[in-house]
Design a protein around this motif. Structure first.
Motif, PDB file in Angstrom:
ATOM      1  N   VAL A  42       9.722   1.408  -5.154  1.00 21.71           N
ATOM      2  CA  VAL A  42      10.261   0.125  -5.597  1.00 21.71           C
ATOM      3  C   VAL A  42      10.639  -0.740  -4.399  1.00 21.71           C
ATOM      4  CG1 VAL A  42      12.173  -0.981  -6.822  1.00 21.71           C
ATOM      5  CG2 VAL A  42      11.039   1.018  -7.823  1.00 21.71           C
ATOM      6  N   LEU A  43      11.297  -0.129  -3.399  1.00 22.52           N
ATOM      7  CA  LEU A  43      11.695  -0.879  -2.210  1.00 22.52           C
ATOM      8  C   LEU A  43      10.480  -1.428  -1.466  1.00 22.52           C
ATOM      9  CD1 LEU A  43      13.955  -1.773  -0.233  1.00 22.52           C
ATOM     10  CD2 LEU A  43      13.532   0.360   1.009  1.00 22.52           C
ATOM     11  N   ASP A  44       9.478  -0.562  -1.240  1.00 26.48           N
ATOM     12  CA  ASP A  44       8.287  -0.996  -0.510  1.00 26.48           C
ATOM     13  C   ASP A  44       7.553  -2.115  -1.239  1.00 26.48           C
ATOM     14  OD1 ASP A  44       8.396   0.495   1.825  1.00 26.48           O
ATOM     15  OD2 ASP A  44       7.509   2.261   0.884  1.00 26.48           O
ATOM     16  N   PRO A  62      11.490   9.603  -4.399  1.00 24.98           N
ATOM     17  CA  PRO A  62      10.287   8.850  -4.009  1.00 24.98           C
ATOM     18  C   PRO A  62      10.128   7.543  -4.774  1.00 24.98           C
ATOM     19  CG  PRO A  62       9.760  11.178  -4.243  1.00 24.98           C
ATOM     20  CD  PRO A  62      11.168  11.001  -4.755  1.00 24.98           C
ATOM     21  N   ARG A  63      10.510   7.519  -6.052  1.00 26.26           N
ATOM     22  CA  ARG A  63      10.346   6.314  -6.864  1.00 26.26           C
ATOM     23  C   ARG A  63      11.151   5.151  -6.290  1.00 26.26           C
ATOM     24  NH1 ARG A  63       6.501   4.862  -9.949  1.00 26.26           N
ATOM     25  NH2 ARG A  63       6.583   6.845 -11.050  1.00 26.26           N
ATOM     26  N   ALA A  64      12.343   5.429  -5.758  1.00 25.08           N
ATOM     27  CA  ALA A  64      13.169   4.371  -5.178  1.00 25.08           C
ATOM     28  C   ALA A  64      12.477   3.754  -3.965  1.00 25.08           C
ATOM     29  CB  ALA A  64      14.533   4.934  -4.783  1.00 25.08           C
ATOM     30  N   ARG A 111       0.835  -1.206   0.000  1.00 32.96           N
ATOM     31  CA  ARG A 111       0.000   0.000   0.000  1.00 32.96           C
ATOM     32  C   ARG A 111       0.870   1.257   0.000  1.00 32.96           C
ATOM     33  NH1 ARG A 111      -2.181   3.545   3.717  1.00 32.96           N
ATOM     34  NH2 ARG A 111      -4.234   4.393   3.155  1.00 32.96           N
ATOM     35  N   SER A 112       1.950   1.235   0.807  1.00 36.54           N
ATOM     36  CA  SER A 112       2.875   2.359   0.847  1.00 36.54           C
ATOM     37  C   SER A 112       3.557   2.549  -0.502  1.00 36.54           C
ATOM     38  CB  SER A 112       3.916   2.139   1.948  1.00 36.54           C
ATOM     39  OG  SER A 112       4.861   3.172   1.970  1.00 36.54           O
ATOM     40  N   GLY A 113       3.940   1.441  -1.143  1.00 38.03           N
ATOM     41  CA  GLY A 113       4.571   1.526  -2.451  1.00 38.03           C
ATOM     42  C   GLY A 113       3.627   2.023  -3.526  1.00 38.03           C
ATOM     43  N   TRP A 114       2.348   1.647  -3.411  1.00 39.19           N
ATOM     44  CA  TRP A 114       1.351   2.062  -4.407  1.00 39.19           C
ATOM     45  C   TRP A 114       1.040   3.554  -4.294  1.00 39.19           C
ATOM     46  CZ3 TRP A 114      -0.766   0.140  -8.672  1.00 39.19           C
ATOM     47  CH2 TRP A 114      -1.930   0.738  -9.165  1.00 39.19           C
TER      48      TRP A 114
END
Length: 202
Positions: free
Chosen positions: A183-185, A178-180, A89-92
């Motif tokens: 991807v990590l999340d 933020p994009r990194a 959810r955090s990554g989305w």
């Protein structure tokens, strides 16, 4: 240097190198520079306790309780599914970034929730028991000094977790974007779900 110590260190290090739920959490905390020392100390100390149990013969006792493995397996799977969903959810949604101010100073959340999470990721994972208690415990019996073998394996845990936690800081410039973080999340979330499915479908 003692062959038992070297063998314990080598086997212990190889068992914890794979990226799993616990390691992913340590990496994330290291990148955010939040409670890194206490997180690493908790992981390494937990491993040391489990290794001590293994080399002193608790592994055979744990194998005599088949229900214990089942409870830990399904309990761990449920926890990993929930935790993985949080990361997905955090990554989305995105929007997170590691600024230099965050990396150096304030904004740290409370310590206890982070410790509770890492303790759950450690102690609710049945693979931890298989690796540290059963496997290391049984292998240690092959060496002249089981105690020295266990010390070597425990040293490997301390070396690995503190290297991972503090070494993550070298990646801070990458995670200023933020994009990194997205991807990590997402990667962590998918890893958690993959591990959970593996626990369910063993």
């Amino acid at each position: 240097m003692s062959p038992s110590l070297i063998a314990g260190f080598a086997l212990g290090f190889s068992l914890i190198m794979a990226i799993g739920a616990q390691n992913a959490f340590v990496l994330r905390q290291g990148l955010k520079r939040q409670h890194v020392f206490w997180i690493c100390l908790t992981c390494a100390t937990s491993d040391a306790v489990l290794i001590a149990a293994g080399v002193t013969g608790f592994g055979t006792l744990a194998m005599a309780w088949p229900w214990f493995e089942q409870v830990m397996r399904y309990g761990g799977a449920v926890f990993l599914i929930v935790y993985g969903a949080r990361n997905l959810r955090s990554g989305w949604t995105g929007g997170a970034a590691l600024t230099s101010a965050q990396a150096q100073t304030g904004g740290e959340p409370a310590l206890w929730p982070a410790l509770a999470t890492v303790l759950a990721l450690t102690w609710l994972n049945p693979h931890v028991y298989l690796d540290t208690v059963v496997l290391l415990g049984s292998v240690s019996a092959q060496y002249p000094s089981q105690l020295v073998f266990g010390i070597g394996a425990a040293l490997a845990s301390f070396t690995f977790f503190f290297s991972l936690g503090y070494g993550a800081r070298a990646l801070a410039p990458v995670f200023a974007r933020p994009r990194a973080w997205q991807v990590l999340d997402i990667g962590i979330g998918l890893t958690m779900w993959a591990i959970a499915l593996g626990l369910i479908w063993i």
